[in-house]
Each structure stands twice: as structure tokens, then as C-alpha cells.
Design a protein around this motif. Structure first.
Motif, PDB file in Angstrom:
ATOM      1  N   LEU A   1      -5.679  10.054  11.660  1.00  0.00           N
ATOM      2  CA  LEU A   1      -5.129  11.028  10.717  1.00  0.00           C
ATOM      3  C   LEU A   1      -5.316  10.485   9.302  1.00  0.00           C
ATOM      4  N   PRO A   2      -6.256  11.042   8.529  1.00  0.00           N
ATOM      5  CA  PRO A   2      -6.475  10.543   7.165  1.00  0.00           C
ATOM      6  C   PRO A   2      -5.409  11.075   6.196  1.00  0.00           C
ATOM      7  N   ILE A   3      -5.063  10.255   5.208  1.00  0.00           N
ATOM      8  CA  ILE A   3      -4.089  10.611   4.173  1.00  0.00           C
ATOM      9  C   ILE A   3      -4.717  10.371   2.806  1.00  0.00           C
TER      10      ILE A   3
ATOM     11  N   ARG B   1      -6.872   0.957   4.558  1.00  0.00           N
ATOM     12  CA  ARG B   1      -7.385   1.573   3.348  1.00  0.00           C
ATOM     13  C   ARG B   1      -8.642   2.372   3.624  1.00  0.00           C
ATOM     14  N   ASP B   2      -8.864   3.396   2.816  1.00  0.00           N
ATOM     15  CA  ASP B   2     -10.050   4.236   2.929  1.00  0.00           C
ATOM     16  C   ASP B   2     -10.858   4.065   1.656  1.00  0.00           C
ATOM     17  N   GLU B   3     -12.155   3.904   1.788  1.00  0.00           N
ATOM     18  CA  GLU B   3     -13.001   3.716   0.616  1.00  0.00           C
ATOM     19  C   GLU B   3     -12.947   4.901  -0.337  1.00  0.00           C
TER      20      GLU B   3
ATOM     21  N   ALA C   1      -6.085   6.674   2.739  1.00  0.00           N
ATOM     22  CA  ALA C   1      -5.753   5.748   3.814  1.00  0.00           C
ATOM     23  C   ALA C   1      -5.985   6.446   5.147  1.00  0.00           C
ATOM     24  N   MET C   2      -6.139   5.641   6.198  1.00  0.00           N
ATOM     25  CA  MET C   2      -6.338   6.169   7.547  1.00  0.00           C
ATOM     26  C   MET C   2      -5.194   5.685   8.435  1.00  0.00           C
TER      27      MET C   2
ATOM     28  N   LEU D   1       0.867  -1.176   0.000  1.00  0.00           N
ATOM     29  CA  LEU D   1       0.000   0.000   0.000  1.00  0.00           C
ATOM     30  C   LEU D   1       0.901   1.224   0.000  1.00  0.00           C
ATOM     31  N   ALA D   2       0.741   2.064  -1.016  1.00  0.00           N
ATOM     32  CA  ALA D   2       1.577   3.265  -1.134  1.00  0.00           C
ATOM     33  C   ALA D   2       0.776   4.480  -0.690  1.00  0.00           C
ATOM     34  N   LEU D   3       1.384   5.296   0.148  1.00  0.00           N
ATOM     35  CA  LEU D   3       0.756   6.522   0.632  1.00  0.00           C
ATOM     36  C   LEU D   3       1.472   7.712   0.024  1.00  0.00           C
TER      37      LEU D   3
END
Length: 701
Positions: free
Chosen positions: A459-461, A395-397, A401-402, A361-363
Motif C-alpha cells: 500500500l503506497p502512501i 521509503r519510496d524514491e 513511502a511503501m 520518517l513522517a507519513l
């Protein structure tokens, strides 16, 4: 054709043929003169019989002597000459086999002595040169690594606008439909008009003493806009009216888009606020004129306008918040790496962290800033009694990401969190606070109650949103050949020197040997050869889905299975890749007609024709070593000292590398035989057309 261009064996054959003709003619004339002195009418039959017997005997004797001479003299001399050429130009280490020339007296030992002395001299020279150039090689590697990692693209071009150097950033900037390569025209990638205009102005004397001009240029496909600086390598003079130049490139597409968005936001701001402000001014003026007895309708109108104005400001503020972080340079960071970095930072304070993240998973974030912020909050929580820290990335829908930092202990109040966010943090920038970091990322942080006695900070990203291009992640190298800067304008192909042409050596692996019966390509490999050297950074190695089953007999040869190619592109896509890779180059292959037949059957689907001129190493070998020798890739490689690892043989890239090395050496040897232009090579290859069909007949050369 001049007699000196004839092969030795042909000249020997013609000599013995001439000897046979002279001998038989002499016998015929002698018998005729003898018959003319006789007066017997029955004598002609005897003379004719004697002449036939003598003629056949002479012909047989001459043919036998010619065969012995060809087998033990002419052919060994030809092999000896090929061996000497190979050792002179191909660095072959094996000694010449004296058995092939055992009837040539002292010639074979003399050739052995010459080649042994040549090898010893070459080795001694190589050692000396290696010792003297070690420092230069180290410096070159350092400069290459430095230029490869430059954040801006750098391209060095000849006066003909051909690429002689490009670094990794330039490769990523210019790569779109196809990747850049040495000796390619810059106009294959960038619009020509701005470059030609700036170049002509610089050559005319603009740009001051530095010979530098800024310009803006778009890529050919128009997807990116680049800010560029053009600098001449030196001022133009009478001997060099087209000097080489350097282009430094920077992608400003994102900057322009951000500027456009901000301009739109400002325009929208004024367009929406102007009517509301005018209505408020009118309502306030009317209310002032009404005196002490205010009309309730004016108060209602004022309230409506204020609410409308408040709504517009809130909408515009939301748009501003959504885009204000786009200017900050971000990078793609693996979630697992983020967990490792946070764990390492907290371990310096003897704090343990249980971290978990889905992989891969890449942020999209500034890892230093986010890790510093989370570490700062965790340390403050530890001082407040927090313990048993955990960190989770999910993951965030919504496409992001969270980040969740958890702990056992009292929940965190918003006021206390805000006080921590107001503290300056050491992230390499002066006076940057946690709040500044959140603003730069366009996000927010808040505390929540967790399960049981645990609390959590979320903290959402946003994973990826209009990012700047990240240079150097793919090709961390610089590719160059500065000899291309002195390349003269190209001549007509047939008159072009072989040394001045660019080549693409390629090979394929197939499901079988019969394209006319449905066999297809299952792997393609290609290398570029420029200035007599393989460009190691420019290669194509692609599996191909043949659209049919790969027989076990074919897999046993090239080890490609049906499972390996099931997700690979089909020949129309892979063929376009090769066609793009080979643009402007001469195609080279071992038995080229066989490989090209597979591509030419699919030209309609590929959307392009393979009209490149073609050279074939089978025919080049026949030119150098003669048709009587074996011309398989293994045989030629053995003669030229090219070693093919067993595991690489019958793989597309392995055979391509061997063919490229063989081709470079054959080219040098052919030049020693007077074959200097493409037309010379084509003429000589067509003399050996019985070995192969002419691939250039289909290509149109």
C-alpha cells in the motif's frame, strides 16, 4: 530643577558648603572691621595671615563634619530609603541591615519594624488571595488550554488594532517573517484594507445585533488567504467609539487552490471533449447519409476519434485521481507510531506483529483509517490461515513511502481482497469502506508474492502533497493580556508613561569583550515585557555562529563551544530575528551600549538599524539607589531579592530573565521617585552618564 528633586546627599553637601561660605565670610568681615578700627599701617599683613589660617581651619572643620555626616547620616539614609523602596515594590524577604544606619538612632529599628510588619501583612494577604483565587486560576487554565487547541485562529484586538489575545492556531497562521506578540499591530501580519473596512462598517451599525461581519483577508506577504469573521466585543458608544473586537481566522488557501484546480480540470475536460464530440457527430451524420454502402474512410475516422476521445478521458481521469484525495484532512504521523498502533490493534485479537520502520520518517495520512484498514485485512487473512504477520514501512524514491503487510500462508487473490475492501469499517464515519479509505488517500493496494512461502500486501502512501495546515502542533498555548484593550492612544515617546510602553529585554554572550578587535556574538536571548509583566510565551533564544573561534576563556564563562555553534545562523540572520522580535518596543539591557555595539557593527548585513529607544538597568539602578552603590547585575539582584540560579548565570537567557525581573522592580521604584514618563527616565539616566555612554544617542532618541 526643583530642590525636592535633588538627592539628599547633594542637598547635605550644599548645606555644609553654604555653612563654610557663611563662616568664612563672617570671619573675613570680622577681621576687616577689626582692621578698620586700627591705625597701624603694618596691621594688614597680620589680619590677612589670621584670616587665611581661620579660613582654612573653618573649611577643614566643615569638610570633616560634612564627611562624617555624609558617611554616617546622609548615605545610610539613602541606603535605608532604597531598602524600604525595594521591600515595598520588589518583595525582598531579607531584613534591613541595621548596621548601615547604626548612627541614626531609632530610625533603623523603626524601618526594620515597618518592613517586618509589611512582609507579614503581605504574606497574610497573599495567602488569602491565593485561597480565593485558586478556583479562578484553574478555570483560567482550562479556558486557556481549550482556546489554545481550537482549530481556528482567534485574535482579540483593541480599538487601536493591537493584539491582546491570540491562540496557538492564530500564532501559526500569522507567523511568517516574524511571530506575533502582545501589543503588536495586526497590520504587521494581515492586509489592513479589508480589516479597516469591516471594522468601520461594524462600528457604523452593520452586522445586525450580533455585530458580526465575514471578510476575506490575505497575509502581508501574500502567501496565505484567510477566511475571517469579525465581531465587536460590544456596540460602540459615546465613551468608547473604538471598541475592541475579535477576529476568527481560517486558512482557505488550500481550499481555493483545490477549487481552482478543479475548475481548470473541468475547463480542460470541456475544451478537449468538445472538438472530439463534434467530429464524432459529423462522422456519424456522414455515415448515416452514405446509406448501406459505408465508406471505409468514415469507419476509420470514427475509430480514430473514438481512440482519441478514449485517450483524452484516460488522461483527465488520471489527473482527477491524482488530486481527488487532497480535500481529505491528513496529519503527519511518525512511521514508528503507525507500527505501534497496528501492533496494539492486532494484539486485541491475540495476533502478534513484527513491525519495523525507519525513524524518523513522517507519513502524511489519516492514521485511524489506515490502521483500521490494515487491521481488518490482517484479521481476514488470519481467518484464511495466515500467520507470522510482519509490517514494514520503507521509503519510496518518489518522495512517499511503501507499507508492506506480510504473512506466511497462501497468497491473496485480487477478487477476495476486493470483497474485503467493500466491507464497512468503523473509523468514526458511517458506511465508510476500505475502498473509500484508499480513495480518500489517493492510493491503491495490491497483493504480491513474497520470498519463500510468504505473501505480501503493498500500500503506497504519498508522504506530503498539498496538505492543509495542521494547527496547534507547535505552540499549544494561548497568550493574552486583557488590560491592553483599555490602552489609550500612544503619545509622543518622551511623554509616554513608562507603564504604557512595551519592552524587549535582551542579553548576549560573546567571544570576548572587545567588539572593535573582532569579538562577536555567539548567543542571543530576549523576552517581551508588556504591562509590567514578562510574556512567558514570547521569547527568543538563539545560538549564533560568530564566524571565528570561541576562546577557551570565554567558553569557561558561558559554556558555549565551537561545536555548539557550527550549524547555528550567523549574526545577519540572528540579528534580523532580534530586530523583528523587538519592533515597536523599547530595548532594555544591563550595560546596553556594550551589547548594542555588536549589533550596530553588522547593521548593513542585518539590513536594519537598531533605532529603538533604550533603557539600561545600570542607570536605572543608579537613579534608584544612587551612584555610590554597586550596580552589577548580581548586586542589583541581591538588593531586589531576584535569585539567579548558578547554572543560569552567564547564559544569555538566564541573565535576560534576571534582567527582566530587576527591570520591572526598578521601574516601579523609579515611579515612586516621580519618574513616570520615558522622557523623565531619559533625563535622569543622563545625569549618571559617567557610568555608561548613552545608548539613545546612537538610536536617535
Amino acid at each position: 530643577m526643583k530642590i525636592e528633586h535633588w538627592s539628599l546627599r547633594l542637598r547635605v553637601f550644599l548645606f555644609f558648603a553654604f555653612l563654610a561660605v557663611v563662616a568664612i565670610s563672617g570671619e573675613t568681615i570680622g577681621l576687616y572691621l577689626g582692621f578698620a578700627r586700627m591705625e597701624k599701617p603694618t596691621a594688614p599683613d597680620g589680619f590677612v595671615f589670621a584670616g587665611v589660617i581661620a579660613g582654612f581651619a573653618t573649611l577643614a572643620a566643615v569638610a570633616w563634619v560634612w564627611f562624617l555626616f555624609d558617611e554616617h547620616v546622609a548615605r545610610p539614609i539613602q541606603r535605608l530609603a532604597g531598602g524600604l523602596l525595594a521591600r515595598a515594590h520588589a518583595d525582598v524577604e531579607e531584613a534591613i541591615d541595621a548596621k548601615t544606619a547604626r548612627y541614626l538612632g531609632d530610625l533603623a529599628p523603626a524601618a526594620q519594624a515597618v518592613t517586618a510588619n509589611l512582609a507579614a501583612t503581605r504574606n497574610k494577604l497573599a495567602e488569602t488571595v491565593a485561597q480565593e483565587t485558586t478556583r479562578l486560576v484553574e478555570e483560567k487554565e482550562k479556558l486557556t488550554a481549550l482556546s489554545a487547541e481550537m482549530p481556528h485562529g482567534v485574535v482579540l484586538l483593541s480599538g487601536l488594532h493591537k493584539i491582546a489575545f491570540y491562540n496557538g492556531a492564530a500564532a501559526e497562521l500569522l507567523s511568517a517573517d516574524h511571530a506575533p506578540g502582545l501589543d503588536h499591530s495586526i497590520f504587521d501580519f494581515l492586509r489592513a484594507r479589508p480589516i479597516l473596512s469591516a471594522y468601520s462598517r461594524l462600528c457604523a451599525g452593520e452586522g445586525g445585533d450580533g455585530h458580526v461581519l465575514p471578510l476575506t483577508v490575505a497575509t502581508v506577504h501574500g502567501a496565505e488567504v484567510l477566511s475571517a469573521r469579525m465581531r465587536l466585543m460590544h456596540a460602540p458608544d459615546e465613551g468608547d467609539i473604538s471598541p475592541p473586537y475579535v477576529l476568527s481566522l481560517d486558512d482557505v488557501t488550500t481550499d481555493l487552490a483545490l477549487h481552482t484546480e478543479r475548475e481548470k480540470l473541468l475547463s480542460k475536460l470541456f475544451a478537449r471533449l468538445r472538438p472530439s464530440l463534434t467530429a464524432l457527430r459529423t462522422a456519424l451524420a456522414a455515415r448515416a447519409e452514405s446509406g448501406p454502402q459505408n465508406d471505409p474512410r468514415l469507419d476509420a475516422a470514427l475509430i480514430d476519434e473514438i481512440e482519441h476521445l478514449t485517450g483524452e478521458v484516460a488522461t483527465l481521469d488520471a489527473e482527477y485521481e491524482a488530486h481527488k484525495s487532497d480535500w481529505w484532512p491528513m496529519a503527519q504521523v511518525r512511521a514508528s507510531e503507525l507500527c505501534d498502533a497496528l501492533s496494539a490493534q492486532l494484539s486485541e485479537d491475540d495476533m502478534t506483529l513484527a513491525a519495523d520502520a525507519p525513524d524518523p520518517l513522517a507519513l502524511t495520512l489519516d492514521a485511524v483509517q489506515i490502521v483500521t484498514l490494515l487491521g481488518h485485512v490482517a484479521r481476514r487473512l488470519s481467518q484464511e490461515g495466515g500467520r507470522a504477520f510482519s509490517f514494514l514501512v520503507s521509503r519510496d524514491e518518489g518522495g512517499g513511502a511503501m507499507l508492506a503487510l506480510g504473512w506466511s500462508g497462501d497468497p491473496l487473490s485480487v477478487d477476495l481482497l476486493e470483497s474485503w475492501l467493500a466491507e464497512p469499517l468503523d473509523v468514526g464515519l458511517a458506511d465508510m469502506t476500505g475502498r473509500d479509505i484508499l480513495d480518500a488517500h489517493g492510493t491503491e493496494v495490491w497483493p504480491e508474492f513474497g520470498r519463500g512461502s510468504r505473501a505480501v500486501l503493498k500500500l503506497p502512501i504519498r508522504e506530503a502533497h498539498r496538505l492543509r495546515r495542521s494547527f496547534g502542533d507547535g505552540r499549544r498555548t494561548a497568550t493574552y493580556d486583557f488590560d491592553l484593550l483599555s490602552r489609550t492612544p500612544p503619545k509622543e515617546l518622551m511623554e509616554s508613561p513608562l507603564a504604557d510602553l512595551s519592552y524587549v529585554v535582551f542579553d548576549t554572550e560573546t567571544t570576548g569583550l572587545l567588539p572593535s578587535q573582532g569579538d562577536e556574538i555567539c548567543q542571543i536571548a530576549a523576552l517581551r515585557v508588556v504591562n509590567g509583566k514578562v510574556v512567558k510565551t514570547e521569547r527568543l533564544d538563539q545560538l549564533v555562529n560568530p564566524g571565528r573561534n570561541i576562546p577557551a576563556s570565554a567558553t569557561a564563562v558561558h559554556h558555549i563551544t565551537n561545536e555548539m555553534v557550527q550549524d547555528a545562523p550567523k549574526i545577519d540572520v540572528a540579528g534580523r530575528q532580534l530586530h523583528s522580535f523587538a519592533r515597536g518596543a523599547v530595548l532594555v539591557a544591563h550595560n546596553a551600549p556594550f551589547d548594542l555595539e555588536f549589533f550596530r557593527r553588522h547593521e548593513a548585513g542585518i539590513g536594519a538599524k537598531f533605532t529603538n529607544p533604550v533603557l539600561d538597568t545600570v542607570l536605572l539602578s543608579a537613579i534608584v539607589f544612587g551612584q555610590s552603590e554597586e550596580h552589577t547585575l548580581d548586586a542589583i539582584s541581591a538588593r531586589l531579592g531576584v535569585k539567579i540560579p548558578p547554572e543560569a548565570r552567564h547564559t544569555a537567557m538566564g541573565d535576560t530573565i534576571a534582567t527582566a525581573e530587576v527591570f520591572i522592580k526598578l521601574l516601579r521604584m523609579a515611579e515612586e521617585k516621580g519618574i513616570r514618563t520615558f522622557g523623565d527616565a531619559l533625563t535622569e539616566m543622563r545625569k549618571h552618564k559617567r557610568l555608561l555612554q548613552d545608548a539613545n544617542e546612537t538610536s536617535g532618541t
